[in-house]
Design a protein around this motif. Structure first.
Motif, PDB file in Angstrom:
ATOM      1  N   GLY A   1       7.039   8.656   5.158  1.00 19.95           N
ATOM      2  CA  GLY A   1       5.944   9.520   5.578  1.00 19.95           C
ATOM      3  C   GLY A   1       4.591   8.900   5.261  1.00 19.95           C
ATOM      4  N   ILE A   2       4.518   8.233   4.105  1.00 23.75           N
ATOM      5  CA  ILE A   2       3.271   7.584   3.718  1.00 23.75           C
ATOM      6  C   ILE A   2       2.947   6.440   4.687  1.00 23.75           C
ATOM      7  N   ARG A   3       3.970   5.721   5.081  1.00 25.45           N
ATOM      8  CA  ARG A   3       3.767   4.622   6.025  1.00 25.45           C
ATOM      9  C   ARG A   3       3.193   5.173   7.339  1.00 25.45           C
ATOM     10  N   LYS A   4       3.711   6.300   7.762  1.00 27.90           N
ATOM     11  CA  LYS A   4       3.196   6.929   8.984  1.00 27.90           C
ATOM     12  C   LYS A   4       1.726   7.302   8.823  1.00 27.90           C
TER      13      LYS A   4
ATOM     14  N   ASP B   1       0.832  -1.208   0.000  1.00 28.00           N
ATOM     15  CA  ASP B   1       0.000   0.000   0.000  1.00 28.00           C
ATOM     16  C   ASP B   1       0.861   1.251   0.000  1.00 28.00           C
ATOM     17  N   ALA B   2       1.883   1.254   0.853  1.00 32.90           N
ATOM     18  CA  ALA B   2       2.725   2.439   0.974  1.00 32.90           C
ATOM     19  C   ALA B   2       3.468   2.697  -0.334  1.00 32.90           C
ATOM     20  N   ALA B   3       3.974   1.625  -0.945  1.00 36.66           N
ATOM     21  CA  ALA B   3       4.705   1.791  -2.200  1.00 36.66           C
ATOM     22  C   ALA B   3       3.780   2.368  -3.270  1.00 36.66           C
ATOM     23  N   ARG B   4       2.570   1.858  -3.322  1.00 36.16           N
ATOM     24  CA  ARG B   4       1.603   2.337  -4.313  1.00 36.16           C
ATOM     25  C   ARG B   4       1.191   3.770  -4.040  1.00 36.16           C
ATOM     26  N   LEU B   5       0.843   4.020  -2.782  1.00 38.63           N
ATOM     27  CA  LEU B   5       0.365   5.348  -2.422  1.00 38.63           C
ATOM     28  C   LEU B   5       1.454   6.383  -2.659  1.00 38.63           C
ATOM     29  N   TYR B   6       2.674   6.037  -2.293  1.00 38.35           N
ATOM     30  CA  TYR B   6       3.749   7.008  -2.487  1.00 38.35           C
ATOM     31  C   TYR B   6       3.970   7.301  -3.967  1.00 38.35           C
ATOM     32  N   SER B   7       3.869   6.252  -4.801  1.00 37.33           N
ATOM     33  CA  SER B   7       4.133   6.482  -6.220  1.00 37.33           C
ATOM     34  C   SER B   7       3.052   7.383  -6.840  1.00 37.33           C
TER      35      SER B   7
ATOM     36  N   LEU C   1      -0.487   5.943   6.846  1.00 34.72           N
ATOM     37  CA  LEU C   1      -1.338   4.754   6.870  1.00 34.72           C
ATOM     38  C   LEU C   1      -1.531   4.279   8.309  1.00 34.72           C
ATOM     39  N   GLY C   2      -0.477   4.372   9.113  1.00 35.91           N
ATOM     40  CA  GLY C   2      -0.579   4.004  10.526  1.00 35.91           C
ATOM     41  C   GLY C   2      -1.563   4.896  11.263  1.00 35.91           C
ATOM     42  N   ARG C   3      -1.565   6.161  10.891  1.00 35.24           N
ATOM     43  CA  ARG C   3      -2.460   7.134  11.516  1.00 35.24           C
ATOM     44  C   ARG C   3      -3.923   6.811  11.195  1.00 35.24           C
ATOM     45  N   VAL C   4      -4.173   6.447   9.963  1.00 36.07           N
ATOM     46  CA  VAL C   4      -5.532   6.064   9.563  1.00 36.07           C
ATOM     47  C   VAL C   4      -5.944   4.811  10.331  1.00 36.07           C
ATOM     48  N   TYR C   5      -5.025   3.861  10.352  1.00 33.12           N
ATOM     49  CA  TYR C   5      -5.299   2.586  11.017  1.00 33.12           C
ATOM     50  C   TYR C   5      -5.648   2.807  12.484  1.00 33.12           C
ATOM     51  N   ARG C   6      -4.806   3.585  13.149  1.00 42.28           N
ATOM     52  CA  ARG C   6      -5.034   3.824  14.577  1.00 42.28           C
ATOM     53  C   ARG C   6      -6.372   4.492  14.828  1.00 42.28           C
ATOM     54  N   PHE C   7      -6.682   5.437  13.976  1.00 35.77           N
ATOM     55  CA  PHE C   7      -7.950   6.134  14.199  1.00 35.77           C
ATOM     56  C   PHE C   7      -9.115   5.158  14.152  1.00 35.77           C
ATOM     57  N   VAL C   8      -9.093   4.280  13.164  1.00 31.11           N
ATOM     58  CA  VAL C   8     -10.214   3.357  13.011  1.00 31.11           C
ATOM     59  C   VAL C   8     -10.185   2.292  14.108  1.00 31.11           C
ATOM     60  N   VAL C   9      -9.009   1.803  14.438  1.00 29.89           N
ATOM     61  CA  VAL C   9      -8.915   0.816  15.521  1.00 29.89           C
ATOM     62  C   VAL C   9      -9.578   1.373  16.778  1.00 29.89           C
TER      63      VAL C   9
END
Length: 879
Positions: free
Chosen positions: A665-668, A640-646, A670-678
């Motif tokens: 930065g993109i990985r961070k 996901d990060a590789a795709r999103l960054y590209s 995605l983590g932020r989105v994940y945490r919010f939903v968790v």
RNA sequence: GCCGGGAUGGCGAAAUUGGCAGACGCAGCGGACUUAAAAUCCGCAGGGGCGAAAGCUCUGUGGGGGUUCGAUUCCCCCUCCCGGCACCA
């Protein structure tokens, strides 16, 4: 987060998603999530299948198929991420999407690998395909693999052979001996399109040689006019590509004029009696200014003229050498003009004048007729040449003066414009150029020494390759019957295996008696099989039709099925194929249409050319050591990060400068989105599925507004300009707004991303919290499918996210109620005031004038003009 | 030479119709949490000058001119970078 709540929440999540290995903190473990979904997706081969019987509107998304070199590079990742995002977006918008993938798998690298590693080309190629397919699947690209096309397999290339027979039947495939481009490294010929700056397109430092060979050609020039004309229809193509094709076709209207060699004066008998030199010119109107005829050094008549003149022969050979050298270094254009007089004269048919015949190194044999009339006064090159060799320069066109009273007796030479009138041209004097061209061409036709002609830069497509790993050309040579096509029923002519491959001594197939020796289908006598194979650009010229009906063994594809899917709605690939692949594909489509196989004139409705992926300012290459490996990126940051960054790092049509810190930065994110939903997914909350209340507290209303604005921005970008970088920015802003809202409630909290307490919940109702999260996941789904699927499930959604409906925005909810608008004095920012969105001009101006800073700025001055732009600004002009 | 595309903070970039230049992200700085670090969260941040600070002020989108109340955006000229084409008669 209180420990108890956390545990409770985890129980809920665990119940819904079987997270046996859910980590104790909220860190996003992309490998765990991506592995889980990868396995699920792999277990359903029909997941991404296009539906042939669908009543939905069709949409055909295609990315250029790769050559199976063994590993994907970042350019592929970018290309396919764009296509995959579009595919998923179109699914979510209810389309029946065809999104296939395949392998352009014939070609020389397989033979080189065979020589180096002693691995058969087929084995090497299929092994590479397996590796790259695994990479694509790991990246989560949604391809309908049931339609996979592998061009090196007989079920595909037999149709190349079938098409070749059709070309032959229609007289559009022919065999001819000619000078061809030969790459010594490839040990085969190249098409004109494959020669770059005089060198091989695969070996940029290897100059091509000219060889005389028997070759098969396809008559693409029969379609030159249509290929040119239909470029105007391709409104969905980048102008740049259309221009490149226009230049490549190089249509030029002009006149052929025959200059007879003069035999009246004493001469040594060189040249056949009555020989004529046919010249091509676009400016027959200047013919009275012709003061010499110039021949390309390779012009056939030159050989005769120089037959008994060793001096001339030697000079001509030198000119040929100069030309070849210039071509090799790619600066024919800069070449120092040289020429040599032949001593003979030719007669200008318009005025009977005898002009000297020269041979010159700036005349190209492969354009026009290889001979020109030289008009120094009205052509830059002829002018330079005439100056150098002191040939006569005769003015025959006077520029039209902008002021009719003014006459220009001596225009600066050379005058090459078309806006002029003829002088010194007998009865044509006084005519304007365009008119003169028409009349003089008609006269030449009437008197039989010339005619109107159109020439093209485009040449017929030479498709013979003296290589093994390609489609065998299905032709036979019989001693009695000559050239005989292999009957359709005998297709495919299989490419034999266990062939010893070398780069020397001609086509490897020629060394296999069991392949070469055949029987003539006409007379039953012995025949020799064609041992050349086809250019691999044949494979890619029609593969996208095969996708529509990939397993058909009676025809290349079913016409009806192809007509349902065609044209391709969106084709995505690198601009490096602007000429080669894309012009051949257009040609092939037109031919198939003339065969009655399809109804469309053009294969591709919209073309998108993405920029290159570069690193440290240079194209990625092994020699520079700046190659970024997709596998490594996936291992470190996830697919996901590789795709999103590209998609995030630059707009897709521009070059992308890869920075590892950027993907971090993109990985961070995605983590932020994940945490919010968790922390905020509470599908068991009784209010979770209720409609969002109409009357929201201001904080909640702000979140809702931001949400609807974000949906609008992302949707608009998909519909319009495809700036996915700003789409992703918009989603980031939404996420930031959610965190900020949390922080506003709990300024001292360790983590703001959770709406826990009753009071927080009353500020941000569960129904809105649910809507925001659902929409957020939907917006992210085209770009980051793994995380999106995981979160969708976490939100308690049962349906497949792939075809969940794309979120809709409400323009009213998206609208700002209050603006902070700038107040300028004489165009300079002086203050800002907050006004409601629908405040009328007089109210806003009144507020602006009442503002303290404005007051002090305009004190003692007179307001000359008041400018008000609704929702934008106030500008007061003072003096 | 001709035809495209481009030039905006330390970096990748944004500004969609002429209207607050620098959204978003990276790197940086400060704070919170921590025994500490990582991770995370919050905040600051174009440059110069003044100020203890809030703030004030000048300046700034490759360079020069123009149009306009107002220009990264439109017009003219120029420089550099990338791509394509090129004695195409």
């Amino acid at each position: 987060m209180p420990q108890q709540d956390k545990m409770q929440q985890e129980t809920i999540i665990a119940g819904a998603t079987q997270h046996a290995d859910h980590p104790s903190d909220d860190r996003y473990d992309c490998q765990r999530v991506e592995t889980k979904w990868f396995n699920r997706w792999q277990s359903d081969p029909q997941l991404y299948a296009a539906d042939p019987g669908s009543a939905k509107k069709k949409y055909y998304v295609l990315e250029m198929l790769p050559y199976p070199s063994g590993a994907l590079h970042m350019g592929h990742v970018r290309n396919y991420s764009i296509g995959d995002a579009l595919t998923r977006y179109m699914w979510m918008n209810g389309y029946n999407v065809l999104h296939p993938m395949g392998w352009d798998s014939f070609g020389l690298p397989a033979e080189n690998a065979a020589i180096q590693n002693n691995t058969p080309p087929r084995q090497w190629t299929l092994g590479n395909i397996a590796k790259m397919k695994a990479q694509m699947n790991r990246l989560g690209f949604a391809y309908d693999w049931s339609r996979e096309v592998t061009t090196c397999l007989p079920d595909y290339y037999r149709w190349n052979q079938w098409f070749f027979l059709k070309f032959y039947e229609k007289g559009l495939a022919y065999r001819k001996k000619s000078k061809v481009n030969w790459c010594p490294k490839c040990a085969t010929v190249l098409a004109n399109e494959q020669v770059v700056d005089g060198c091989c397109w695969r070996h940029e430092d290897t100059p091509v040689e000219q060889r005389e060979l028997e070759q098969w050609f396809l008559r693409i020039t029969n379609y030159a006019d249509e290929l040119l004309r239909d470029l105007d229809k391709l409104g969905g193509w980048p102008e740049k590509v259309r221009t490149m094709q226009r230049n490549w076709i190089g249509r030029s209207e002009g006149t052929l004029v025959d200059f007879k060699l003069d035999y009246s004066q004493p001469h040594s008998g060189f040249g056949p009696a009555g020989a004529t030199i046919s010249v091509f010119t676009t400016r027959v109107d200047t013919i009275f200014g012709a003061t010499s005829v110039q021949l390309a050094p390779q012009h056939p008549i030159v050989a005769d003229l120089a037959a008994n003149k060793p001096d001339l022969r030697a000079k001509v050979d030198q000119l040929i050498a100069e030309q070849r050298k210039a071509k090799e270094v790619g600066d024919i254009g800069e070449i120092e003009k040289h020429g040599v007089p032949t001593g003979r004269y030719a007669i200008n048919p318009f005025n009977g004048e005898k002009v000297p015949v020269w041979v010159a190194n700036y005349i190209l044999m492969d354009y026009g007729t290889g001979a020109i009339m030289s008009v120094p006064a009205h052509d830059e090159r002829d002018y330079d040449f005439a100056k150098k060799y002191k040939l006569e320069i005769r003015l025959v066109i006077l520029p039209l003066a902008s002021d009719p009273e003014e006459t220009i007796a001596e225009p600066p030479l050379p005058f090459i414009g078309h806006e002029g009138s003829l002088i010194n041209s007998d009865s044509y004097s006084g005519l304007e150029c365009a008119d003169a061209i028409k009349k003089m061409t008609a006269e030449a036709e009437k008197r039989g020494f010339g005619k109107a002609t159109t020439t093209y830069r485009l040449k017929d497509w030479g498709i013979s390759r003296q290589r093994y790993w390609g489609t065998p050309i299905p032709m036979l040579y019989c001693e009695k019957d000559g050239i005989v096509p292999v009957p359709e029923k005998d297709l495919p002519v299989l490419l034999p295996e266990n062939v010893e491959i070398t780069l020397a001594g001609g086509s490897p197939l020629g060394k296999l008696p069991e392949f070469v020796n055949a029987t003539c289908p006409r007379c039953g006598g012995p025949a020799r099989r064609e041992t050349d194979t086809m250019d691999t650009f044949v494979d890619s010229s029609w593969y996208f039709y095969r996708y529509t009906d990939a397993r058909n063994d009676r025809a290349p594809f079913d016409s009806k099925t192809a007509q349902y899917w065609f044209p391709i709605d969106q084709y995505i690939g690198g601009v490096e194929h602007a000429i080669l692949h894309l012009i051949y594909s257009r040609f092939w489509t037109k031919f198939m249409r003339d065969l009655g196989l399809i109804g469309n004139d053009e294969p591709v409705e919209r073309l998108f050319t993405q920029g290159m992926v570069i690193k440290d300012g240079a194209k990625m290459s092994k020699s520079l050591g700046n190659v970024v490996s997709p596998d490594e990126m996936i291992a470190r940051y996830g697919a996901d990060a590789a795709r999103l960054y590209s998609l995030f790092a630059a707009p897709p049509d521009r070059d992308l400068d890869w920075q590892d810190s950027g993907i971090e930065g993109i990985r961070k994110f995605l983590g932020r989105v994940y945490r919010f939903v968790v922390r905020n997914a509470k599908p068991d909350d009784p209010d979770w599925s209720k409609p969002v209340p109409a009357d929201l507290p201001p904080q909640a209303r702000a979140i809702q507004r931001k949400l609807h604005q974000t949906i609008k921005r992302v949707t608009d970008d998909f519909q319009g300009r495809w700036h996915f970088n700003t789409c992703i920015s918009a989603i980031m802003e939404l996420v930031n707004a959610l965190y900020s809202a949390g922080a506003a409630f709990q300024p001292d909290a360790f983590d703001s991303a959770a709406f826990q307490t009753e009071s927080e919940k009353s500020f941000l109702p569960a129904a809105l919290l649910a809507e925001v999260q659902r929409s957020l996941v939907l917006l992210l789904a085209p770009f980051a499918p793994y995380l999106s699927h995981e979160l969708w499930e976490m939100l308690g959604e049962k349906g497949n996210l792939l075809k969940a409906p794309w979120p809709k925005y409400d323009a009213v909810l998206a609208k700002e109620e209050e603006f902070e608008i700038p107040v300028q004095i004489n165009g300079k920012l002086r203050s800002r005031i907050v006004v409601s969105a629908d405040a009328p001009e007089n109210v806003v101006l009144e507020r602006a004038l009442a503002d303290e800073k404005v007051q002090s700025a305009i004190a003692g001055k007179q307001i000359v003009k008041k400018i008000f732009v609704t929702g934008k600004l106030v500008n007061l002009v003072v003096r």
